[in-house]
Design an enzyme around this catalytic site. Structure first.
Site, PDB file in Angstrom:
ATOM      1  N   LYS A 232       0.719  -1.328  -0.015  1.00 36.64           N
ATOM      2  CA  LYS A 232       0.063   0.106  -0.087  1.00 36.64           C
ATOM      3  C   LYS A 232       0.801   1.158   0.118  1.00 36.64           C
ATOM      4  O   LYS A 232       0.489   2.315  -0.968  1.00 36.64           O
ATOM      5  CB  LYS A 232      -0.863  -0.124   1.135  1.00 36.64           C
ATOM      6  CG  LYS A 232      -1.446   1.332   1.618  1.00 36.64           C
ATOM      7  CD  LYS A 232      -2.299   1.192   2.629  1.00 36.64           C
ATOM      8  CE  LYS A 232      -1.618   1.798   4.055  1.00 36.64           C
ATOM      9  NZ  LYS A 232      -1.410   2.944   4.434  1.00 36.64           N
ATOM     10  N   ASN A 233       1.789   1.411   0.783  1.00 34.14           N
ATOM     11  CA  ASN A 233       2.717   2.476   1.094  1.00 34.14           C
ATOM     12  C   ASN A 233       3.581   2.803  -0.065  1.00 34.14           C
ATOM     13  O   ASN A 233       4.175   3.781  -0.174  1.00 34.14           O
ATOM     14  CB  ASN A 233       3.321   2.517   2.190  1.00 34.14           C
ATOM     15  CG  ASN A 233       2.330   2.637   3.626  1.00 34.14           C
ATOM     16  OD1 ASN A 233       1.410   2.861   3.639  1.00 34.14           O
ATOM     17  ND2 ASN A 233       3.022   2.657   4.820  1.00 34.14           N
TER      18      ASN A 233
ATOM     19  N   CYS B  73      -5.874  13.006  13.869  1.00 33.40           N
ATOM     20  CA  CYS B  73      -5.399  11.503  13.343  1.00 33.40           C
ATOM     21  C   CYS B  73      -5.387  10.739  14.645  1.00 33.40           C
ATOM     22  O   CYS B  73      -4.944  11.235  15.970  1.00 33.40           O
ATOM     23  CB  CYS B  73      -4.011  11.365  12.715  1.00 33.40           C
ATOM     24  SG  CYS B  73      -3.904   9.880  12.376  1.00 33.40           S
TER      25      CYS B  73
ATOM     26  N   ARG C 228       0.606  14.351  13.931  1.00 32.77           N
ATOM     27  CA  ARG C 228       0.903  13.972  12.270  1.00 32.77           C
ATOM     28  C   ARG C 228       0.935  15.244  11.539  1.00 32.77           C
ATOM     29  O   ARG C 228       0.117  15.142  10.716  1.00 32.77           O
ATOM     30  CB  ARG C 228       0.236  12.930  11.967  1.00 32.77           C
ATOM     31  CG  ARG C 228       0.355  11.569  12.487  1.00 32.77           C
ATOM     32  CD  ARG C 228      -0.119  10.334  12.073  1.00 32.77           C
ATOM     33  NE  ARG C 228       0.617   9.798  10.884  1.00 32.77           N
ATOM     34  CZ  ARG C 228       0.114   8.757  10.072  1.00 32.77           C
ATOM     35  NH1 ARG C 228      -1.069   8.247  10.462  1.00 32.77           N
ATOM     36  NH2 ARG C 228       0.982   8.312   9.004  1.00 32.77           N
TER      37      ARG C 228
ATOM     38  N   ASP D 118       4.732   0.352  12.046  1.00 29.28           N
ATOM     39  CA  ASP D 118       3.551  -0.130  11.415  1.00 29.28           C
ATOM     40  C   ASP D 118       3.679  -1.722  12.002  1.00 29.28           C
ATOM     41  O   ASP D 118       2.551  -2.412  11.473  1.00 29.28           O
ATOM     42  CB  ASP D 118       3.550  -0.117  10.067  1.00 29.28           C
ATOM     43  CG  ASP D 118       3.173   1.296   9.545  1.00 29.28           C
ATOM     44  OD1 ASP D 118       2.881   2.028  10.488  1.00 29.28           O
ATOM     45  OD2 ASP D 118       3.181   1.674   8.586  1.00 29.28           O
TER      46      ASP D 118
ATOM     47  N   ARG E 288      -8.640  -0.782   4.787  1.00 30.14           N
ATOM     48  CA  ARG E 288      -7.635   0.242   4.292  1.00 30.14           C
ATOM     49  C   ARG E 288      -6.323  -0.263   3.867  1.00 30.14           C
ATOM     50  O   ARG E 288      -5.409   0.398   2.965  1.00 30.14           O
ATOM     51  CB  ARG E 288      -7.427   1.426   5.209  1.00 30.14           C
ATOM     52  CG  ARG E 288      -8.563   2.371   5.239  1.00 30.14           C
ATOM     53  CD  ARG E 288      -8.313   3.659   6.396  1.00 30.14           C
ATOM     54  NE  ARG E 288      -6.905   4.141   5.961  1.00 30.14           N
ATOM     55  CZ  ARG E 288      -5.899   4.607   6.961  1.00 30.14           C
ATOM     56  NH1 ARG E 288      -6.133   4.517   8.012  1.00 30.14           N
ATOM     57  NH2 ARG E 288      -4.867   4.668   6.273  1.00 30.14           N
TER      58      ARG E 288
HETATM   59  C1  UD1 Z   1       4.389   6.958   6.592  1.00 27.52           C
HETATM   60  C2  UD1 Z   1       3.468   5.598   6.409  1.00 27.52           C
HETATM   61  C3  UD1 Z   1       2.864   4.995   7.477  1.00 27.52           C
HETATM   62  C4  UD1 Z   1       3.944   4.909   8.754  1.00 27.52           C
HETATM   63  C5  UD1 Z   1       5.117   6.064   8.747  1.00 27.52           C
HETATM   64  C6  UD1 Z   1       6.262   5.907   9.822  1.00 27.52           C
HETATM   65  C7  UD1 Z   1       2.470   5.926   4.133  1.00 27.52           C
HETATM   66  C8  UD1 Z   1       1.504   6.156   3.237  1.00 27.52           C
HETATM   67  N1  UD1 Z   1       2.177   5.829   5.489  1.00 27.52           N
HETATM   68  O1  UD1 Z   1       3.335   7.877   7.191  1.00 27.52           O
HETATM   69  O2  UD1 Z   1       2.343   3.850   7.405  1.00 27.52           O
HETATM   70  O3  UD1 Z   1       3.546   4.613   9.949  1.00 27.52           O
HETATM   71  O4  UD1 Z   1       5.404   6.471   7.495  1.00 27.52           O
HETATM   72  O5  UD1 Z   1       6.734   4.866   9.060  1.00 27.52           O
HETATM   73  O6  UD1 Z   1       3.452   5.660   3.587  1.00 27.52           O
HETATM   74  N2  UD1 Z   1       6.373  14.438  10.792  1.00 27.52           N
HETATM   75  C9  UD1 Z   1       6.782  16.079  11.089  1.00 27.52           C
HETATM   76  N3  UD1 Z   1       6.347  16.810  10.207  1.00 27.52           N
HETATM   77  C10 UD1 Z   1       6.052  16.394   9.106  1.00 27.52           C
HETATM   78  C11 UD1 Z   1       5.862  15.087   8.603  1.00 27.52           C
HETATM   79  C12 UD1 Z   1       5.962  14.293   9.570  1.00 27.52           C
HETATM   80  O7  UD1 Z   1       6.835  16.531  12.337  1.00 27.52           O
HETATM   81  O8  UD1 Z   1       5.724  17.488   8.044  1.00 27.52           O
HETATM   82  C13 UD1 Z   1       6.612  13.694  12.022  1.00 27.52           C
HETATM   83  C14 UD1 Z   1       5.430  12.790  12.340  1.00 27.52           C
HETATM   84  O9  UD1 Z   1       4.717  13.551  13.342  1.00 27.52           O
HETATM   85  C15 UD1 Z   1       5.885  11.476  12.962  1.00 27.52           C
HETATM   86  C16 UD1 Z   1       7.325  11.533  12.013  1.00 27.52           C
HETATM   87  O10 UD1 Z   1       7.465  12.711  11.535  1.00 27.52           O
HETATM   88  O11 UD1 Z   1       6.313  11.925  14.089  1.00 27.52           O
HETATM   89  C17 UD1 Z   1       7.283  10.464  10.766  1.00 27.52           C
HETATM   90  O12 UD1 Z   1       6.042  10.576  10.146  1.00 27.52           O
HETATM   91  P1  UD1 Z   1       5.961  10.245   8.491  1.00 27.52           P
HETATM   92  O13 UD1 Z   1       7.154   9.456   8.221  1.00 27.52           O
HETATM   93  O14 UD1 Z   1       5.849  11.681   7.876  1.00 27.52           O
HETATM   94  O15 UD1 Z   1       4.743   9.444   8.605  1.00 27.52           O
HETATM   95  P2  UD1 Z   1       3.788   9.288   7.188  1.00 27.52           P
HETATM   96  O16 UD1 Z   1       4.563   9.563   5.845  1.00 27.52           O
HETATM   97  O17 UD1 Z   1       2.578  10.056   7.419  1.00 27.52           O
END
Ligand code: UD1
Length: 418
Positions: free
Chosen positions: A22-23, A117, A122, A305, A397
């Site tokens: 999925k990711n 969320c 997030r 995950d 999902r």
């Molecule tokens: C992706 C995965 C999700 C997985 C996660 C961590 C997809 C679609 N989803 O989610 O399944 O659990 O990676 O491996 O690929 N953060 C910030 N600012 C930002 C973005 C992120 O502070 O602009 C922080 C988040 O709050 C979190 C950390 O970075 O603590 C990691 O999150 P992130 O890697 O961005 O998760 P996703 O990409 O949403």
């Protein structure tokens, strides 16, 4: 609402096929917006998040044709809207992945902010800051990220935290920007590498994928290709953990063992015998697993995950394990539900101290997010009596036909219609 009914206590035996990730599929589908011709994406899992992405692209005017075995042909040349509306983004945060491609290729985008969320705050600030550094004008108005750009330019971007979709969004934008972009502290997840491979196949110039520094040389155009996404390492890990909990012997096929090294190490520590081949993993388990301690971290660390599934394993393990969640805040909701099934779990900040019990007992439980729901299914597979898992739209999902795959392995599980 649909629910799953599970009668616990059966060992798992047999073989199953792992679906596409999925990711990986979500960013690759967003990348189709960058191509100046039709593009075909294969090994797409049949999941709600994929349907949501297709609906999102469809509403923008993009033409989609679904061929046999979930090969999706996407033609973005018919696009007429550049908006990702709240009602879709709220059901799938990864909708944010269209922001970078829309700005890079069409110079405009309106993407709803994802909002709250169930697994912590997030934010998406790093996506926005990175695009601004590349020359996009971005405002936040009425709950929407509204962006405009002439042509994006290369920039040196230092990510404060490692973010998976943030890295992907900026990589896609940089692929069509003028000049060179360097992303430091880039996410190293296999799905990021898969996206880089796809972009390079389309004529992009991305180097360093899989390391923490990406160097992207922007090109003037990207062309459509046929691309097949990599297998789902989290789905793989979830089924392996199920067998480590239930006992038995299962071979998972069409997967990539190298992407699961830390998870396999922990399953071995729990007592499982694990053999691997080029594209399969076989796990054999006798008796109860030993509880293990894990700490989540960005790749190549232990995946957040897989955290919930290991909480379920520890809940019936011999001894005790500490599960430390370092990636997200508030990602222990599943533990509260497991406590209702008799699990001995004490949560202290980012750590769940889990003392294994002989048996869990069935209870009606409710899923709060995707991986949490999977962990409750695993708990149900080893619980005495009939567990009812509600709100399983979360599972749909991210897990293709979970009840069919588990039933194929001998589990007593069925889906109840609304
Ligand atoms: C992706 C995965 C999700 C997985 C996660 C961590 C997809 C679609 N989803 O989610 O399944 O659990 O990676 O491996 O690929 N953060 C910030 N600012 C930002 C973005 C992120 O502070 O602009 C922080 C988040 O709050 C979190 C950390 O970075 O603590 C990691 O999150 P992130 O890697 O961005 O998760 P996703 O990409 O949403």
């Amino acid at each position: 609402m649909e629910r799953l009914l599970i009668r616990g206590g059966r060992p798992l035996e047999g073989e199953i096929r792992i679906s596409g990730a999925k990711n990986a599929a979500l960013p690759v589908m967003a990348a189709t917006l960058l191509a100046d011709g039709p593009m075909t994406v294969g090994n797409i899992p049949h999941l709600h998040d994929i349907t949501t992405t297709m609906e999102l692209l469809g509403r923008m005017g993009v033409e989609l044709t679904v061929h046999e075995r979930m090969q999706v042909e996407v033609d973005a040349s018919t696009i007429k809207s550049f908006r990702a509306p709240y009602e879709l983004v709220k059901t799938m945060r990864a909708s944010i992945l269209v922001l970078g491609p829309l700005l890079a290729r069409f110079g405009r985008a309106e993407v709803s902010l994802p909002g709250g969320c169930a697994i912590g705050s997030r934010p998406v600030n790093l996506h926005v800051e990175g695009l601004r550094a590349m020359g996009a004008e971005i405002t936040i108005e009425d709950g929407y990220i509204k962006g405009r750009a002439e042509r994006l330019h290369g920039a040196r971007l230092r990510m404060e935290v490692s973010t998976v979709t943030g890295t992907e969004n900026l990589m896609m934008a940089a692929a069509l920007a003028r000049g060179t972009t360097v992303i430091e502290n880039a996410a190293r997840e296999p799905e990021v590498v898969d996206l880089a491979r796809c972009l390079n196949g389309m004529g992009g110039r991305v180097e360093g994928a899989g390391t923490s520094t990406l160097v992207i040389e922007g090109v003037d155009r990207l062309h459509g290709i046929e691309y097949s996404v990599l297998p789902d390492r989290i789905e793989t890990g979830t089924y392996l953990t199920a067998v480590a909990m239930c006992g038995g012997r299962v071979k998972v096929k069409d997967t990539q063992p190298a992407l699961l090294e830390v998870v396999i190490d922990k399953l071995r520590e729990a007592g499982a015998v694990v053999e691997t081949g080029a594209d399969w993993i076989e796990l054999t388990m006798t008796g109860r697993p030993r509880a293990v301690s894990i700490t989540t971290a960005p790749y190549p660390g232990f995946p957040t995950d897989m955290q919930a599934q290991f909480c379920a394993l520890d809940a019936i393990g011999i001894g005790a394990g500490d599960v430390v969640e370092k990636v997200f805040e508030n990602r222990f909701m599943h533990c509260l539900e497991m406590q209702r099934m008799g699990a001995d779990i004490h949560i202290d900040g980012q750590t769940a101290h889990i003392r294994g019990v002989d048996r869990l007992t069935a209870a009606p439980v409710m899923a709060t997010d995707l991986r949490a729901s999977a962990s409750l299914v695993l708990a149900g597979l080893v619980a005495d009596g009939e567990t009812r898992v509600d709100r399983i739209y979360h599972i749909d999902r991210g897990y293709e036909c979970i009840e069919e795959k588990l039933a194929q392995l001998g589990a007593d599980i069925r889906r109840l219609p609304e």
